[in-house]
Structures are given as structure tokens and as C-alpha cells.
Design an enzyme around this catalytic site. Structure first.
Site, PDB file in Angstrom:
ATOM      1  N   GLU A  23     -37.448 -20.110  13.402  1.00 43.20           N
ATOM      2  CA  GLU A  23     -36.390 -19.306  14.017  1.00 43.20           C
ATOM      3  C   GLU A  23     -35.889 -19.911  15.324  1.00 43.20           C
ATOM      4  OE1 GLU A  23     -37.055 -14.854  13.559  1.00 43.20           O
ATOM      5  OE2 GLU A  23     -39.066 -15.614  13.176  1.00 43.20           O
ATOM      6  N   SER A 155     -36.668 -13.011  10.597  1.00 45.50           N
ATOM      7  CA  SER A 155     -35.243 -13.303  10.365  1.00 45.50           C
ATOM      8  C   SER A 155     -34.893 -13.468   8.891  1.00 45.50           C
ATOM      9  CB  SER A 155     -34.804 -14.562  11.128  1.00 45.50           C
ATOM     10  OG  SER A 155     -34.802 -14.315  12.503  1.00 45.50           O
ATOM     11  N   TYR A 225     -27.030 -13.398  11.129  1.00 46.10           N
ATOM     12  CA  TYR A 225     -26.668 -14.141  12.330  1.00 46.10           C
ATOM     13  C   TYR A 225     -25.323 -14.855  12.300  1.00 46.10           C
ATOM     14  CZ  TYR A 225     -31.543 -13.309  13.369  1.00 46.10           C
ATOM     15  OH  TYR A 225     -32.748 -12.703  13.591  1.00 46.10           O
ATOM     16  N   ARG A 264     -38.864  -3.543  17.580  1.00 45.79           N
ATOM     17  CA  ARG A 264     -37.886  -2.980  16.654  1.00 45.79           C
ATOM     18  C   ARG A 264     -38.525  -2.888  15.288  1.00 45.79           C
ATOM     19  NH1 ARG A 264     -34.506  -6.883  15.163  1.00 45.79           N
ATOM     20  NH2 ARG A 264     -34.843  -6.463  12.960  1.00 45.79           N
ATOM     21  N   ASP A 266     -38.139  -2.060  11.186  1.00 45.73           N
ATOM     22  CA  ASP A 266     -37.211  -1.971  10.059  1.00 45.73           C
ATOM     23  C   ASP A 266     -37.732  -0.961   9.046  1.00 45.73           C
ATOM     24  OD1 ASP A 266     -35.746  -3.979  11.285  1.00 45.73           O
ATOM     25  OD2 ASP A 266     -36.776  -5.578  10.206  1.00 45.73           O
ATOM     26  N   GLU A 280     -41.600  -3.583   8.579  1.00 46.02           N
ATOM     27  CA  GLU A 280     -42.229  -4.515   9.510  1.00 46.02           C
ATOM     28  C   GLU A 280     -41.785  -4.190  10.928  1.00 46.02           C
ATOM     29  OE1 GLU A 280     -39.956  -8.518   9.777  1.00 46.02           O
ATOM     30  OE2 GLU A 280     -39.848  -7.912   7.671  1.00 46.02           O
ATOM     31  N   ASN A 282     -40.809  -6.087  14.745  1.00 44.78           N
ATOM     32  CA  ASN A 282     -40.491  -7.289  15.521  1.00 44.78           C
ATOM     33  C   ASN A 282     -40.900  -7.014  16.964  1.00 44.78           C
ATOM     34  OD1 ASN A 282     -38.587  -8.916  13.544  1.00 44.78           O
ATOM     35  ND2 ASN A 282     -38.012  -6.767  13.403  1.00 44.78           N
ATOM     36  N   GLY A 286     -34.420 -10.080  18.390  1.00 43.86           N
ATOM     37  CA  GLY A 286     -33.292 -10.931  18.729  1.00 43.86           C
ATOM     38  C   GLY A 286     -32.450 -10.340  19.850  1.00 43.86           C
TER      39      GLY A 286
END
Length: 324
Positions: A23, A155, A225, A264, A266, A280, A282, A286
Site C-alpha cells: 500500500e 486496500s 483510490y 475505521r 468496515d 475488518e 483499519n 487512509g
């Protein structure tokens, strides 16, 4: 974002960006945004790429804090966090243990399941040990379609949606090329949402939920992205009560992993039952122009610059707490 902070009080700040993970490209974009925001706020912030410079330089060059804008391995997995603990330099985000668990989707699931946090059913395959017979039986356990992904990439790198038995072997082999552990996961059909969390322990709170509507439901690396085709809905437009229930659930899931600073999570909402399933977390989300934590923060009245400043203010060490 209530407490006022003096940007000069942080001293010399390193924005860790780039790194050695898959990433890297996204991390460089995140780091550039954070660096610009902190400098605009009057912070003495500098770019620092651990792929190009030894972390020991942080101490030698007089850095007092680090904003971790690294994603994936060697940045989000507890390794950089451990190095900064040894150097005694406070850093943003979760500590060593929470980072190491959270980067591993299987370990995260094990912790969540033990604490009653709903997550899709899964099967774990290990590179070099799985046989074709094992691979072909996975859909019998999880149903079709199903998701195959590396256990420790972010990602959406290496993620495949498998529609039939004939696609299983290729998807598993592709994921195994990226990680020794391959996670095969039950597919939940319904609304895809994500929810950021800020703070630590009892002070942790959820920001507004974002609903993600990707082209043909394919929220992959490219659509995350590099295109503007994916729609992000905030307010999320979920039925009354659902957003609050998801916010409560993600804060619990964040706390049981021992996360701090920010994160964060999901979530997939089953279209038939409306039950949320956590996919999951993070722990170094990002911070690019397409990123979701800044988007959610803006919806609650927090600017990108103020978000960066507050995250930096919350920088800490596992051993000994924050230092000036």
C-alpha cells in the site's frame, strides 16, 4: 474535537509515509495530505519514509512525535509501533498489540467472535499446506458467492469474489502469493458501510456511518483510490435506528481489540435480515482525497486540518502514555 492544542507544543514532528508494504502508493498520498494539513496549522512537520531512512534517525534528528500515515505491513502491524516504543517517541493510533491483532483479519475475527461481535463465517487456508480437495470444498461450507483475501493486506489488495467452484483455486493461489494465510469468507449480500472511531477506551466515539455504493458492487483497489465512480453517502440514509446500532457495535469492537487514537471498521448489512456483520478494522486509515475518515469527520463538523491536529495531539506510547 473539543480540546484546544498549541501546534508549537508538539516540537519536531515526523509524518511517517511510504514504507515497504503493498500500500506504499496510497500511504504516500495519505502522508502528503497530512503533512500539508499539519504545516498549515503551524506544526513543525516533516516527511519521513521508513523505506528510505533508518528509524533511528528519528531520535538523532530530534523528532518528538510521529504521525503514522503508513498502511499495511511494516506500518500498521505493530512493527513500527514497537520501534517507536523503544525509541520513546509517541505516535498516533493503536499500540503494538492492538495493531498486530487488527492487521490480521483472522485474529481480529477470533477476538470479535469471543466477545460476541458478529462477523461472517470463515475458513482459513495456509500456503503450502492446502490441497486442491480442501479448496474445492470451501464453497460447501460457506456457500456461493464467497470472498477470498489475504489475511494481512489492506486496500482490497488480493481480494476476489468467487462466483463458482471453478474460480476457487485461482483466487486462493492469488491470495497465497501475497500472504501465507488465506481467508475464505462468507459473502454477505446487502449494504456496505464503514464507520470511523476516534478516541480511546471510554472516550472512544463513532463518527457518522458512510454507505458505499460502488460500480456493480465492486469496491476494489481501483474504485477506492483512482476513480470517481464510487458513491459515498453521508448521511448514510439507513433506516432509523440502524446507524446508531452500528455505531454502538463498532465502538465495542474497537474497544475489545484495545485500539486507541482512531480507526475505521468496515461492515456489511445483510439485505434480508438487516443484521450487521463486521469485516475488518483499519488502525491507520487512509487520509487521501478519496478517504473515508476525513469525509465522515467533515459530516460531523471536523475539518481535515483539525482532524490531523487532534490525532497528533492524541499521540501516545503503550509504555508511559503521551509525552510532550
Amino acid at each position: 474535537m473539543s480540546k484546544a492544542v498549541d501546534p508549537k507544543s508538539f516540537g519536531k514532528v515526523a509524518v511517517l509515509m511510504g514504507g515497504k508494504s503493498a500500500e506504499r502508493e496510497v500511504s504516500l498520498m495519505s502522508g502528503a495530505g497530512v503533512l500539508k494539513a499539519l504545516q498549515a496549522k503551524g506544526v513543525d512537520a516533516h516527511a519521513f519514509d521508513p523505506a528510505e531512512r533508518d528509524l533511528v534517525e528519528l531520535k538523532r534528528k530530534g523528532f518528538k512525535r510521529c504521525f503514522i500515515a503508513l498502511h499495511g505491513r511494516f506500518g500498521e502491524d505493530g512493527t513500527v509501533q514497537g520501534a517507536l516504543e523503544l525509541l520513546g517517541i509517541p505516535y498516533t493510533g493503536s499500540g503494538v498489540m492492538a495493531s498486530a491483532i487488527s492487521i490480521d483479519k483472522v485474529m481480529t475475527k477470533r477476538v470479535w467472535l469471543s466477545e460476541g461481535v458478529p462477523t461472517p463465517k470463515y475458513t482459513l487456508l495456509r500456503r503450502g499446506t492446502y490441497q486442491r480437495e480442501q479448496v474445492i470444498k470451501v464453497p460447501d461450507e460457506l456457500g456461493l458467492p464467497l470472498i477470498v483475501k489475504p489475511a494481512r493486506e489492506g486496500s482490497s489488495i488480493g481480494v476476489a469474489k468467487v462466483l463458482g467452484y471453478s474460480e476457487m483455486q485461482g483466487a486462493v493461489d492469488a491470495a497465497a502469493a501475497l500472504d501465507a494465510d488465506v481467508l475464505c469468507e462468507q459473502f454477505i449480500a446487502g449494504d456496505e458501510v464503514t464507520c470511523p472511531i476516534l478516541g480511546t477506551g471510554d472516550g472512544a466515539r463513532a463518527l457518522p456511518v458512510i454507505r458505499i455504493v460502488a460500480p456493480e458492487g465492486n469496491y476494489d483497489y481501483q474504485n477506492k483510490y483512482f476513480t470517481d465512480d464510487t458513491k459515498y453517502l453521508v448521511p448514510c440514509g439507513l433506516p432509523e435506528g440502524e446507524e446508531a446500532a452500528i455505531q454502538e457495535l463498532v465502538v465495542k469492537a474497537y474497544r475489545v481489540l484495545g485500539c486507541r487514537g482512531w480507526g475505521r471498521i468496515d461492515v456489511m448489512i445483510d439485505g434480508a435480515t438487516r443484521k450487521p456483520y463486521l469485516l475488518e478494522i483499519n488502525t491507520s486509515p487512509g487520509m487521501t482525497g478519496h478517504s473515508l475518515v476525513p469525509m465522515s469527520a467533515r459530516a460531523s463538523g471536523i475539518s481535515y486540518e483539525d482532524l490531523c491536529l487532534q490525532l497528533l495531539a492524541d499521540a501516545a506510547l503503550d509504555q508511559g502514555g503521551a509525552q510532550a
